[in-house]
Design an enzyme around this catalytic site. Structure first.
Site, PDB file in Angstrom:
ATOM      1  N   GLN B 129      12.374  30.130 -18.827  1.00  0.00           N
ATOM      2  CA  GLN B 129      13.768  30.181 -19.278  1.00  0.00           C
ATOM      3  C   GLN B 129      14.342  31.588 -19.272  1.00  0.00           C
ATOM      4  O   GLN B 129      15.146  31.940 -20.121  1.00  0.00           O
ATOM      5  CB  GLN B 129      13.918  29.534 -20.654  1.00  0.00           C
ATOM      6  CG  GLN B 129      13.661  28.035 -20.581  1.00  0.00           C
ATOM      7  CD  GLN B 129      14.102  27.297 -21.824  1.00  0.00           C
ATOM      8  OE1 GLN B 129      14.071  27.829 -22.926  1.00  0.00           O
ATOM      9  NE2 GLN B 129      14.509  26.053 -21.644  1.00  0.00           N
ATOM     10  N   MET B 494      45.064  14.894  -8.226  1.00  0.00           N
ATOM     11  CA  MET B 494      45.651  16.059  -7.568  1.00  0.00           C
ATOM     12  C   MET B 494      45.077  16.222  -6.166  1.00  0.00           C
ATOM     13  O   MET B 494      45.782  16.587  -5.220  1.00  0.00           O
ATOM     14  CB  MET B 494      45.411  17.311  -8.412  1.00  0.00           C
ATOM     15  CG  MET B 494      46.133  18.533  -7.896  1.00  0.00           C
ATOM     16  SD  MET B 494      47.916  18.271  -7.768  1.00  0.00           S
ATOM     17  CE  MET B 494      48.474  18.948  -9.326  1.00  0.00           C
TER      18      MET B 494
HETATM   19  C1  LIG Z   1      35.166  21.859 -12.158  1.00  0.00           C
HETATM   20  C2  LIG Z   1      36.173  21.523 -11.121  1.00  0.00           C
HETATM   21  N1  LIG Z   1      35.821  20.848  -9.996  1.00  0.00           N
HETATM   22  C3  LIG Z   1      36.762  20.532  -9.071  1.00  0.00           C
HETATM   23  C4  LIG Z   1      38.063  20.887  -9.243  1.00  0.00           C
HETATM   24  C5  LIG Z   1      39.105  20.542  -8.179  1.00  0.00           C
HETATM   25  N2  LIG Z   1      40.108  19.603  -8.738  1.00  0.00           N
HETATM   26  C6  LIG Z   1      41.312  20.020  -9.193  1.00  0.00           C
HETATM   27  S1  LIG Z   1      42.231  18.790  -9.832  1.00  0.00           S
HETATM   28  C7  LIG Z   1      41.061  17.653  -9.460  1.00  0.00           C
HETATM   29  C8  LIG Z   1      41.253  16.211  -9.804  1.00  0.00           C
HETATM   30  C9  LIG Z   1      41.189  15.946 -11.258  1.00  0.00           C
HETATM   31  O1  LIG Z   1      41.149  14.563 -11.451  1.00  0.00           O
HETATM   32  P1  LIG Z   1      41.598  13.910 -12.801  1.00  0.00           P
HETATM   33  O2  LIG Z   1      40.905  14.555 -13.949  1.00  0.00           O
HETATM   34  O3  LIG Z   1      41.435  12.442 -12.722  1.00  0.00           O
HETATM   35  O4  LIG Z   1      43.125  14.353 -12.926  1.00  0.00           O
HETATM   36  P2  LIG Z   1      44.408  13.792 -12.123  1.00  0.00           P
HETATM   37  O5  LIG Z   1      44.729  14.811 -11.078  1.00  0.00           O
HETATM   38  O6  LIG Z   1      44.056  12.457 -11.563  1.00  0.00           O
HETATM   39  O7  LIG Z   1      45.467  13.726 -13.174  1.00  0.00           O
HETATM   40  C10 LIG Z   1      39.957  18.257  -8.854  1.00  0.00           C
HETATM   41  C11 LIG Z   1      38.768  17.539  -8.385  1.00  0.00           C
HETATM   42  C12 LIG Z   1      38.377  21.608 -10.418  1.00  0.00           C
HETATM   43  N3  LIG Z   1      39.617  22.040 -10.674  1.00  0.00           N
HETATM   44  N4  LIG Z   1      37.445  21.888 -11.343  1.00  0.00           N
END
Ligand SMILES: Cc1ncc(C[n+]2csc(CCOP(=O)(O)OP(=O)(O)O)c2C)c(N)n1
Ligand SMILES: [Mg+2]
Lengths: 132, 594
Positions: B129, B494
């Protein structure tokens, strides 16, 4: 405070020019003298900063000063003055960086560092093996 | 595990000297006024947890994952303005803190992370660790310390708090080797470290203030570009005073929502990729941008070479490296936002009393015209399903401006920034700079600990929620009754929106195959929370009211919303702000009346 007194210019006067200029600035050699706290890890911090901006360091020398708590880094880089300003203002944010100064005669300093550095090719791995 | 055996357990009774490094650490936390710590123990940090056992005035909240501890400390700090504290063991415990540290670094959140490390003799040997967390966190913290000498622990921790909350606030890590925690302090320090390289400047020079006001008086189209720094500095009253004194239109960035009331007539909204047309147009067409604690982030400027092409810039910031970083400046104002804006108010008042007559009337009229012509809005889905914007708007209306809102990252975050309506600072907490999915639930937990009398809503996405919802267990057993609205569009919305607009509707890995897995209501119940579901517009208000009525435990509401809703307006990434679309394929013409 045992550290050397610092005489950085007042930050207000150190800003980029007062009229927005978007001209492409040209690369040139710059020599920086940087006083840092003599702590383990300082060199890593400084080099990470340069690496993040993809600045290649031409020469880097670290040595002691009269004050055992303070080291001096002499850094040679080949960048535009505008880029240099950005990296020095980031460098200045490092808590362990005490003072930064740009040295006048970068070319001469480069010559001298080159002379120190150029002590012939050494096959480091083989040498280490020979010394057991 | 521990090599120390002590006969007397550490208690909160008067400790006779000598004391261990761990005890001196706990005393320092008490001395600097810490009341809450979010953390999770492990082998290397056990001496510290032993010293914490029964420590007076300190509540340790045992999280389920260290990332939760870090975001909780951020939420605590962002809601209260005080330093958030998190704690973890060596190796994986410490590396789990990296994301929140990077997040806090981007958003200037004052936070101290304390980690235990393997004994100093084992460092560098790839011991069990072992992780070099001091080095790992170098580029994502304001500073990171490694302490292996018990005599230096107290001073280092005190300095970490000083660094975290002065100058530009930020996260500071203190990594302490296990032997230093366990050993006796033989030579107490002076209370704080000497930091010869740390000299934050809080007051601008008088010349810079004069020059700034001169530019303001000569400008015909000025804008106050208000950023998150004003929230951290607690400068909202000063910002309002300056705005009302001058009549200059105001925009508030994603990090500054609430720094200036949304209901204020001078407020043009949020600038940037999903900002209002009026805010984007005001910046684009201005001849003077007065930036207060903002940093010309790429999400605000769009393509930089076409951002506000005719604007001169006054840039006020506590961090000298920000001034001129992304945009050349005409006047830099280095200092604390409260002091800087106060001085602008004084100077401007003096100059106008002496007869200066700035004239912004035509410009204000033009901004107000944009504001009324292009209000924020959304379409109700034709199939009668739930509009996510409607859900979020109703939560804002029912919980009101005194509640605290956190969010994840994605469409729901943008809608929460647009449709809730913020009237005060510290009410809107989100991950603006790093954009960390999973921020909402633990940040809400931290905010609720810091502000137990406030209602705290996490507006989360179905994707984000699954990254950190384990902290609901913490909330349930520790009595932290947060409210979570899962805006469930069964999609990484998004990502899907970008694929719709820029990747020919090729939905690569952005849809959840089912809105039912996991069943968020059952999941909530399994965690000891109330679970509610809503999928029809008619039930929205009643469901929110029902959630508001739950006070004895956390509550999760699964809002099943329309999956094709999109965030508008939008400036496509990398393009000019001039290319803003008010809605799909609908470009406003803000040049027409020039
Ligand atoms: C830790 C992390 N991984 C990937 C992303 C890329 N990312 C930005 S928004 C998004 C979608 C988020 O999905 P959700 O929580 O369902 O929100 P929605 O856009 O559907 O409201 C992703 C994958 C990020 N911002 N943070
Ligand atoms: Mg989603």
């Amino acid at each position: 405070m045992t550290a050397p007194t610092t005489d950085l210019p007042a930050p207000d006067t150190a800003y980029p020019s007062t009229t927005p200029t978007r001209k492409v600035s040209t690369m040139s050699r710059h020599a920086l003298s940087v006083l840092v706290e003599n702590n383990p890890g300082v060199l890593a911090r400084v080099s990470v900063l340069f690496a993040r901006r993809s600045f290649n360091i031409d020469h880097l020398v670290v040595g002691p000063t009269e004050d055992p708590k303070v080291s001096r880094m002499t850094i040679l880089v080949n960048v535009s003055s505008e880029q240099l300003h950005k990296v020095t203002s980031q460098l200045d944010k490092l808590i362990e960086v005490i003072h930064i100064e740009e040295l006048d005669d970068a070319a001469a300093i480069r010559e001298q560092l080159w002379a120190i550095n150029d002590n012939g090719p050494r096959p480091v791995g083989a040498m280490a093996a020979a010394w057991g | 595990m521990s090599t120390v055996t002590r006969t007397a357990a550490a208690t909160d009774t008067d400790r006779p000297a000598p004391r261990t490094g761990a005890e001196s650490l706990v005393e320092t936390l008490q001395r600097v006024g810490v009341e809450h710590i979010f953390g999770l123990p492990g082998g290397a940090v056990l001496p510290l947890y032993d010293a914490l056992y029964g420590a007076r005035g300190l509540r340790h909240i045992l999280v389920r994952h260290e990332q939760g501890a870090g975001h909780a400390a951020q939420g605590y700090a962002a809601a209260t303005g005080r330093v958030g504290v998190c704690m973890a063991t060596s190796g994986p415990g410490a590396t789990n803190l990296v994301t929140p540290l990077a997040d806090a670094n981007m958003d200037s959140v004052p936070m101290v992370a304390i980690t235990g490390n393997v004994p100093s003799a084992a460092m560098g040997s790839d011991a069990f660790q072992e992780a070099d967390i001091r080095s790992i966190t170098m580029p994502v913290t304001k500073h990171s310390f490694l302490v292996t000498d018990p005599n230096l622990i107290a001073d280092t921790v005190a300095s970490a708090f000083h660094l975290a909350q002065t100058g530009r606030p930020g996260p500071v890590l203190v990594d302490v080797s296990k032997d230093a925690l366990a050993a006796l302090v033989t030579q107490p320090g002076r209370g704080e470290l000497v930091l010869p390289g740390y000299r934050p400047q809080t007051e601008p020079t008088p010349e810079s203030v004069r020059d700034a006001v001169e530019l303001m008086l000569r400008s015909r189209r000025p804008v106050l570009y208000v950023g998150g720094g004003t929230v951290r500095a607690g400068a909202h009253a000063q910002v309002r005073a300056l705005a009302e004194l001058t009549g200059i239109p105001v925009v508030t960035t994603l990090m500054a929502r609430g720094a200036f009331p949304d209901s204020h007539p001078q407020h043009m909204g949020m600038p940037g990729m999903h900002g209002t047309v009026s805010a984007v147009a005001a910046l684009q067409k201005s001849d003077l941008i007065i930036s207060l604690g903002a940093r010309f982030d790429d999400r605000v400027t769009g393509a930089r070479d076409s951002f506000a092409p005719h604007a001169k810039v006054i840039h006020a910031d506590i961090d000298p490296a920000e001034i001129g970083k992304n945009r050349p400046v005409d006047v830099g104002l280095l200092g604390d936002a409260r002091v800087v804006v106060d001085q602008l108010v004084t100077e401007f008042t003096m100059r106008t009393a002496q007869g200066a007559e700035p004239d912004y009337a035509a410009w204000v009229t033009r901004c107000l015209m944009w504001k009324s012509r292009y209000p924020l809005g959304y379409d109700e889905p034709a199939d009668g399903s739930l509009a996510p914007q409607h859900v979020i708007q109703r939560i804002g209306a029912i919980a009101g401006p005194d509640a605290i809102y956190t969010s994840g990252v994605g469409q729901h975050q943008m809608w929460a920034s647009q449709f809730i309506g913020y009237e005060r600072p510290h009410a809107w907490l989100n991950s603006g700079g790093l954009g960390t999915m999973g921020y909402a639930v633990p940040a809400a937990m931290g905010a609720k600990i810091g502000c137990p009398d406030s209602t705290v809503w996490a507006i989360d996405g179905d994707g984000c929620f699954q990254m950190t919802n384990q902290e609901l267990a913490t909330c349930a057993v520790e009595g932290i009754p947060i409210k979570v609205a899962v805006i469930n569009n069964a999609a990484l919305g998004m990502v899907r929106q970008w694929q719709t607009l820029f990747y020919s509707e090729r939905y690569s890995n952005s849809g959840a195959p089912s809105a039912q897995v996991p069943d968020f209501v059952m999941l909530a119940q399994a965690y000891g929370c109330a679970g509610l579901r809503c999928d029809s517009p008619a039930d929205v208000d009643a469901t929110i009211e029902a959630a508001m009525a739950v006070d004895d435990r956390p509550v999760v509401v699964d809002f099943r919303v329309h999956k094709d809703a999109m965030v508008w307006p939008m400036v496509p990434a990398g393009t000019s702000n001039d290319a803003i679309q008010y809605a799909r394929d609908l470009a406003p013409d803000f040049d027409e009346d020039e």
